[in-house]
Write an enzyme that holds these catalytic residues in place. Structure first.
Site, PDB file in Angstrom:
ATOM      1  N   ARG A 188       0.859  -1.137   0.309  1.00 49.88           N
ATOM      2  CA  ARG A 188      -0.037   0.095   0.032  1.00 49.88           C
ATOM      3  C   ARG A 188       0.893   1.343  -0.113  1.00 49.88           C
ATOM      4  O   ARG A 188       1.971   1.272   0.794  1.00 49.88           O
ATOM      5  CB  ARG A 188      -0.931  -0.137   1.170  1.00 49.88           C
TER       6      ARG A 188
ATOM      7  N   GLU B 215      -4.650   7.467  -4.865  1.00 46.63           N
ATOM      8  CA  GLU B 215      -4.782   6.814  -6.206  1.00 46.63           C
ATOM      9  C   GLU B 215      -6.038   7.469  -6.868  1.00 46.63           C
ATOM     10  O   GLU B 215      -7.092   7.133  -6.092  1.00 46.63           O
ATOM     11  CB  GLU B 215      -4.518   5.307  -6.156  1.00 46.63           C
TER      12      GLU B 215
ATOM     13  N   HIS C  91      -1.015   0.212  -9.770  1.00 45.81           N
ATOM     14  CA  HIS C  91      -1.362  -0.526  -8.865  1.00 45.81           C
ATOM     15  C   HIS C  91      -1.913  -1.700  -9.785  1.00 45.81           C
ATOM     16  O   HIS C  91      -3.262  -2.224  -9.803  1.00 45.81           O
ATOM     17  CB  HIS C  91      -2.703   0.137  -8.276  1.00 45.81           C
TER      18      HIS C  91
END
Ligand SMILES: NC(=O)c1ccc[n+]([C@@H]2O[C@H](COP(=O)([O-])OP(=O)(O)OC[C@H]3O[C@@H](n4cnc5c(N)ncnc54)[C@H](O)[C@@H]3O)[C@@H](O)[C@H]2O)c1
Ligand SMILES: O=C(O)[C@H](O)COP(=O)(O)O
Length: 529
Positions: free
Chosen positions: A232, A261, A279
């Site tokens: 993360r 994000e 991601h």
């Protein structure tokens, strides 16, 4: 009848949609766009998201009918689990769906960072043939430090072993022997920082882990170290990483996740030593198929009020195979208890005795509570809201376990104390290879009957002729008796007659039977849904 509404707020695999099938009204929205997302929650029963949708207290307040939030993936940092629990909403994730993909992506970033794959690729495509600039390093004989040796950390360790690396890890919640069995040496965070040539992060994002690798830590590492983060954003402090690379205190980084994000501008993007992906850890066909089907199954179970093994905000977790058959039995005992008690208990003991008591049987307590409240409230009772209902009604609940069970291999008892001090209890077991449900005790009287949909119990004083009276009255009212048992403590003492019948016994007939046999308590139990 209206179908339950499932709101899909991010992309869900076709396989996941197929599992949902035709029994639900499936709607789609863009979870990242609050102006679309919040109004779309108004009448939904279930919500399916990935990591881009913030399921916070505000979102939950917009969804008065919501019963389950399903995260098609691992990380739950975008779901306010506490707010969901308070609202009686179950939260589930797909905890193993994408771990292989995330581990493989980690290996990809380690190798890409070691060999400057992305940078050299970009340069060559731009017409630059540069070999010495992109000289890399081998993994062989290097030290890799894993922060968080959980599901993904362990898969990464396994996959790295053939590269001839030494693997150390920091995870204070893991037993050193368990790590040693994987060929990993558990060390302190400082030791990882000081010894590792590659550090890869596989921690959950939490108050403890945000900024875990910050300015101070970046001063403790080898200047040749490469940092990888597929967990993360924010666990590695981006600004500290930027300065460390700029100042030559860190050699490079492979980053898949970011504090906010989506992101398209970050100081890290200007650094040639940093390889980034948007991601993508879980973005494989395989992971998405697994995540989609797993959460779709959980949503179906949750909306049916069944136990959901992947639920994160109910006690119990995954249910052992030996314990699973006890769930419907215990739920039924809970319903029978309420029918016999006619009120909610002030104290409720769920006793589990026998071989299964050595396992984690907390889920049986939930099953009992679900049964106890099923016929008490109008709303659907679930494994999530059942403990809340008990708390609201002031019922103190305790799970009691014992390996001793003299008469049966396993026995489950739901025993409650009522407001006037009376005790009501009902016990059941699963009998024979077909695991047939049996009631083996009611209010202290031993018996052996199947807990079918229609039951009746009358207590009276033991004397001849009672069976005949009950049989005659039921026959006159065309209620067919499937089985009948009489239990008593001593001759002429208090006795109980237990019946299973093919249809509900009307109230006036119950009263007539009670009056004719002098019963101080006649109770029927009708469990047909
Ligand atoms: N990039 C992606 O697409 C992607 C995909 C899947 C998972 N993830 C993320 O990867 C991370 C790891 O997932 P997992 O499934 O392996 O989780 P996990 O819960 O199985 O493992 C986490 C490990 O971290 C340890 N840990 C917890 N707090 C710690 C602390 N303060 N210090 C040291 N160790 C600590 C735990 O003991 C556990 O062993 C999560 O953040 C998850 O959200 C990212
Ligand atoms: O925690 C996870 O499961 C991963 O970060 C994947 O997130 P995603 O489902 O948004 O790709």
């Amino acid at each position: 009848m209206n179908k339950p509404v499932v709101l899909v707020a991010e992309e869900l695999s076709d396989a996941g949609l197929a599992v949902l099938g035709a029994d639900f009204e499936v709607r789609h929205t863009d979870g990242a766009d609050r102006s679309q997302f919040l109004p779309a929650l108004a009448d939904v029963d279930a919500l399916i998201v990935r990591s881009a949708t913030q399921v916070d207290a505000e979102a939950i307040a917009h969804a008065p009918k919501l019963r389950v939030v399903a995260r098609a993936g691992v990380g739950l940092d975008n779901v306010d689990v506490e707010a969901a629990t308070k609202a009686g909403v179950m939260v589930v994730n797909a905890p193993t769906s994408n771990i292989t993909s995330a581990a493989e992506h980690t290996i990809a970033l380690i190798l890409a960072s070691a060999r400057n794959v992305a940078q050299a690729h970009g340069a060559l495509k731009n017409g630059e043939w540069k070999r010495s600039k992109y000289t890399g390093v081998e993994l062989d004989e290097k030290v890799v430090g894993i922060l968080g040796l959980g599901k993904i950390g362990q898969l990464v360790a396994q996959r790295l072993q053939p590269f001839g690396v030494e693997i150390i890890a920091y995870d204070p919640y893991l037993q050193p022997a368990r790590a040693a069995a994987m060929g990993v040496r558990l060390v302190t965070l400082e030791e990882v920082l000081q010894q590792a040539d590659f550090i890869t992060v596989h921690l959950p994002k939490s108050k403890e882990t945000i900024g875990l690798i910050g300015e101070r830590e970046m001063h403790q590492v080898k200047p040749t170290v490469r940092l990888i983060n597929v967990a993360r954003g924010g666990i590695i402090d981006e600004n500290a990483l930027y300065s460390a690379i700029k100042e030559g205190r860190v050699a490079g980084a492979g980053i898949d996740v970011f504090p906010k994000e989506p992101v398209t501008d970050s100081p890290l993007f200007e650094l040639d030593q940093v390889v980034v992906t948007p991601h993508l850890g879980a973005s494989t066909h395989e992971a998405q198929e697994k995540a989609g089907t797993q959460v779709a199954r959980s949503v179906k179970l949750a909306l049916a009020g069944e136990f959901v093994p992947d639920a994160v905000n109910v006690q119990g977790g995954a249910v052992a195979e030996d314990v699973k058959p006890g769930l419907p039995l215990t739920e039924r005992l809970g319903r029978i208890f309420t029918a016999l008690a006619g009120e909610v208990a002030t104290r409720l003991d769920v006793e589990v005795r026998g071989e299964i008591a050595s396992q984690d049987v907390r889920v049986l307590e939930l099953a009992a509570l679900k049964g106890v409240f099923t016929d008490v409230v109008t709303d659907a009772v679930t494994y999530v809201n059942a403990p809340l209902l008990a708390k609201d009604r002031g019922t103190v609940v305790e799970l009691v376990t014992s390996s001793e069970s003299p008469d049966w291999r396993n026995v489950i008892t739901v025993r409650g104390v009522l407001a006037d001090g009376r005790t009501v209890s009902v016990s059941g077991t699963l009998s024979g290879p077909r695991q047939i449900m049996k009631l083996v005790e009611v209010n202290g009287f031993a018996m052996e009957i199947e807990p079918t949909d229609h039951l009746a119990f009358f207590t009276y004083t033991d004397r001849p002729g009672i069976v005949g009276i009950v049989g005659r009255l039921l026959g006159e009212h065309r209620v067919n008796i499937a089985s009948m048992q009489v239990a008593r403590g001593e001759k002429g003492g208090k006795a109980l007659i237990a019946l299973t019948v093919d249809s509900a016994i009307p109230d006036d007939v119950v009263e007539q039977i009670a009056a004719e046999i002098g019963s101080d308590s006649g109770r029927t139990v009708d469990l047909e849904d």
